[in-house]
Motif scaffolding. Structure first.
Motif, mmCIF file in Angstrom:
data_model
loop_
_atom_site.group_PDB
_atom_site.id
_atom_site.type_symbol
_atom_site.label_atom_id
_atom_site.label_comp_id
_atom_site.label_asym_id
_atom_site.label_seq_id
_atom_site.Cartn_x
_atom_site.Cartn_y
_atom_site.Cartn_z
ATOM 1 N N VAL A 72 0.873 -1.172 0.000
ATOM 2 C CA VAL A 72 0.000 0.000 0.000
ATOM 3 C C VAL A 72 0.909 1.219 0.000
ATOM 4 O O VAL A 72 1.809 1.329 0.838
ATOM 5 C CB VAL A 72 -0.918 0.029 1.233
ATOM 6 N N ALA A 73 0.702 2.121 -0.951
ATOM 7 C CA ALA A 73 1.598 3.269 -1.075
ATOM 8 C C ALA A 73 0.829 4.516 -1.449
ATOM 9 O O ALA A 73 -0.280 4.451 -1.999
ATOM 10 C CB ALA A 73 2.683 2.981 -2.124
ATOM 11 N N GLU A 74 1.461 5.658 -1.167
ATOM 12 C CA GLU A 74 0.916 6.949 -1.573
ATOM 13 C C GLU A 74 2.021 7.758 -2.230
ATOM 14 O O GLU A 74 3.150 7.806 -1.740
ATOM 15 C CB GLU A 74 0.348 7.718 -0.373
ATOM 16 N N SER A 75 1.690 8.362 -3.350
ATOM 17 C CA SER A 75 2.600 9.266 -4.048
ATOM 18 C C SER A 75 1.877 10.586 -4.210
ATOM 19 O O SER A 75 1.073 10.758 -5.133
ATOM 20 C CB SER A 75 2.995 8.685 -5.412
ATOM 21 N N GLY A 76 2.121 11.500 -3.271
ATOM 22 C CA GLY A 76 1.333 12.729 -3.235
ATOM 23 C C GLY A 76 -0.106 12.395 -2.892
ATOM 24 O O GLY A 76 -0.392 11.764 -1.879
ATOM 25 N N ASN A 77 -1.018 12.768 -3.779
ATOM 26 C CA ASN A 77 -2.433 12.479 -3.553
ATOM 27 C C ASN A 77 -2.864 11.156 -4.177
ATOM 28 O O ASN A 77 -4.010 10.744 -4.042
ATOM 29 C CB ASN A 77 -3.278 13.625 -4.139
ATOM 30 N N ILE A 78 -1.936 10.487 -4.849
ATOM 31 C CA ILE A 78 -2.260 9.250 -5.565
ATOM 32 C C ILE A 78 -2.088 8.049 -4.650
ATOM 33 O O ILE A 78 -1.071 7.908 -3.959
ATOM 34 C CB ILE A 78 -1.379 9.096 -6.820
ATOM 35 N N LYS A 79 -3.070 7.187 -4.663
ATOM 36 C CA LYS A 79 -3.061 5.973 -3.848
ATOM 37 C C LYS A 79 -2.761 4.782 -4.737
ATOM 38 O O LYS A 79 -3.333 4.647 -5.830
ATOM 39 C CB LYS A 79 -4.416 5.802 -3.154
ATOM 40 N N ILE A 80 -1.869 3.908 -4.280
ATOM 41 C CA ILE A 80 -1.484 2.723 -5.041
ATOM 42 C C ILE A 80 -1.615 1.506 -4.134
ATOM 43 O O ILE A 80 -1.008 1.453 -3.064
ATOM 44 C CB ILE A 80 -0.027 2.823 -5.548
ATOM 45 N N ILE A 81 -2.397 0.536 -4.545
ATOM 46 C CA ILE A 81 -2.586 -0.699 -3.778
ATOM 47 C C ILE A 81 -2.251 -1.875 -4.684
ATOM 48 O O ILE A 81 -2.851 -2.028 -5.755
ATOM 49 C CB ILE A 81 -4.029 -0.835 -3.256
ATOM 50 N N THR A 82 -1.297 -2.670 -4.261
ATOM 51 C CA THR A 82 -0.816 -3.776 -5.085
ATOM 52 C C THR A 82 -1.094 -5.108 -4.402
ATOM 53 O O THR A 82 -0.786 -5.280 -3.219
ATOM 54 C CB THR A 82 0.695 -3.657 -5.332
ATOM 55 N N SER A 83 -1.676 -6.028 -5.135
ATOM 56 C CA SER A 83 -1.897 -7.396 -4.650
ATOM 57 C C SER A 83 -0.951 -8.308 -5.415
ATOM 58 O O SER A 83 -0.978 -8.357 -6.638
ATOM 59 C CB SER A 83 -3.354 -7.829 -4.885
ATOM 60 N N VAL A 84 -0.108 -9.033 -4.661
ATOM 61 C CA VAL A 84 0.879 -9.909 -5.307
ATOM 62 C C VAL A 84 0.574 -11.384 -5.068
ATOM 63 O O VAL A 84 1.401 -12.247 -5.372
ATOM 64 C CB VAL A 84 2.310 -9.580 -4.819
ATOM 65 N N SER A 85 -0.589 -11.673 -4.507
ATOM 66 C CA SER A 85 -0.975 -13.060 -4.246
ATOM 67 C C SER A 85 -2.415 -13.257 -4.679
ATOM 68 O O SER A 85 -3.025 -12.384 -5.292
ATOM 69 C CB SER A 85 -0.813 -13.398 -2.762
ATOM 70 N N ASP A 86 -2.975 -14.419 -4.341
ATOM 71 C CA ASP A 86 -4.387 -14.675 -4.666
ATOM 72 C C ASP A 86 -5.330 -13.864 -3.797
ATOM 73 O O ASP A 86 -6.529 -13.788 -4.072
ATOM 74 C CB ASP A 86 -4.691 -16.175 -4.491
ATOM 75 N N ILE A 87 -4.806 -13.265 -2.717
ATOM 76 C CA ILE A 87 -5.618 -12.428 -1.842
ATOM 77 C C ILE A 87 -5.654 -11.014 -2.412
ATOM 78 O O ILE A 87 -4.625 -10.347 -2.543
ATOM 79 C CB ILE A 87 -5.048 -12.412 -0.410
ATOM 80 N N ASN A 88 -6.844 -10.566 -2.785
ATOM 81 C CA ASN A 88 -6.999 -9.252 -3.402
ATOM 82 C C ASN A 88 -7.184 -8.192 -2.320
ATOM 83 O O ASN A 88 -8.119 -8.258 -1.521
ATOM 84 C CB ASN A 88 -8.203 -9.272 -4.347
ATOM 85 N N LEU A 89 -6.292 -7.201 -2.297
ATOM 86 C CA LEU A 89 -6.344 -6.172 -1.262
ATOM 87 C C LEU A 89 -7.348 -5.067 -1.557
ATOM 88 O O LEU A 89 -7.676 -4.280 -0.691
ATOM 89 C CB LEU A 89 -4.960 -5.532 -1.084
ATOM 90 N N PHE A 90 -7.780 -4.971 -2.786
ATOM 91 C CA PHE A 90 -8.697 -3.893 -3.146
ATOM 92 C C PHE A 90 -9.933 -4.469 -3.816
ATOM 93 O O PHE A 90 -9.961 -5.615 -4.246
ATOM 94 C CB PHE A 90 -8.022 -2.877 -4.082
#
Length: 232
Positions: free
Chosen positions: A134-152
Motif C-alpha cells: 500500500v503506497a501513496e505518491s502525493g495524492n495518488i493511492k497505489i494498492i498492489t496485490s501480489v498473491s491470490d488475496i486481493n487487497l482492493f
C-alpha cells in the motif's frame, strides 16, 4: 340542372352504391389511422435505436488520454467509485518500507509505502505471506496485490474497456460525485493494471474543475508502473 331534375337523378342512384361508398370510406379512414399509427411506431423505434447507438459511440461516457509513448488510456464513466481498501477476514500485518526499497518496486516514484503480510507480527517468528503493498505518491493511492488475496475491490456499475500501455493490460474508470453544499463536484480517476500475476489499483481524486490535472497525474503513474517488471 334545376332542383327538380337533381332530386330525380339522386333518387335513381342504386342504394347499394351508396352503401359500398360508405364502407370504402370507413376502410379508408381505418387504413389512414393504421398507417399513421405504424409510422408513429416506426419513428419511436428509430428514436430509441438512435439513442442507444449514440450512447455507445466512442467518446460517449468515456475520457481518453494519450500518453507520452503514444498509448491511450480510456477512462469509462462509472456509477460507483473505486473502493480503496478491501476489508479482509485475515490477520494483516504491515511494515513500512525503507526509502532504498521503494525505487525498484515503484519505478522511482516518490512514495511512502508499506508491505502487507498475511500473518502475525513479524517479530513473533511465525510464518508470514507477503500479499501486497500500500503506497501513496502525493495524492495518488497505489494498492498492489501480489498473491491470490486481493487487497482492493472495485465494484463498478457500467462498462469496462481494456487498453494496453507498454503491453500491460489496463482497465480505467472515472466517477463524478453529486454537488456538495457549495455546489461543487469532486472527481475520481482510477485504474487497475495487470502485471503478470500481480494486480495494481491506482486512484487519484480532487475537484472536478481540476479533472485534466488529476487525470494527467494518474496517467503519469500508470505509464511508469506499466513497465515495472519488478512488481511481478
Amino acid at each position: 340542372m334545376d332542383i327538380e331534375n337533381f332530386s330525380k337523378a339522386m333518387g335513381e342512384i342504386n342504394i347499394k352504391y351508396i352503401d359500398e361508398a360508405a364502407i370504402c370510406q370507413r376502410k379508408a379512414r381505418k387504413y389512414n389511422q393504421a398507417k399513421w399509427a405504424f409510422a408513429a411506431a416506426c419513428f419511436a423505434t428509430i428514436v430509441i435505436i438512435t439513442a442507444l447507438l449514440y450512447a455507445r459511440l466512442p467518446g460517449r461516457n468515456t475520457d481518453m488520454l494519450t500518453l507520452n509513448n503514444g498509448d491511450k488510456v480510456i477512462f469509462v464513466k462509472s456509477g460507483t467509485p473505486g473502493l480503496s481498501y478491501k476489508s479482509l477476514d485475515i490477520n494483516i500485518t504491515t511494515k513500512k518500507l525503507a526509502k532504498k526499497e521503494t525505487p525498484s518496486l515503484f519505478t522511482g516514484l516518490p512514495v511512502i509505502a508499506y508491505a502487507v503480510y498475511n500473518g502475525d507480527s513479524i517479530n513473533s517468528g511465525s510464518t508470514q505471506e507477503l500479499i501486497g503493498f500500500v503506497a501513496e505518491s502525493g495524492n495518488i493511492k497505489i494498492i498492489t496485490s501480489v498473491s491470490d488475496i486481493n487487497l482492493f475491490d472495485t465494484v463498478v456499475s457500467g462498462n469496462e474497456e481494456e487498453t494496453k500501455v507498454n503491453g500491460t493490460s489496463i482497465t480505467a474508470w472515472y466517477f463524478i460525485t453529486d454537488k456538495n453544499s457549495q455546489g461543487k463536484r469532486n472527481i475520481i480517476y482510477y485504474a487497475v493494471l495487470k502485471l503478470g500475476s500481480s494486480k495494481v489499483y491506482i486512484e487519484n481524486k480532487g475537484a472536478a474543475g481540476n479533472r485534466e490535472a488529476i487525470k494527467s497525474e494518474l496517467a503519469e503513474v500508470i505509464e511508469k508502473l506499466a513497465d515495472n517488471s519488478n512488481m511481478d
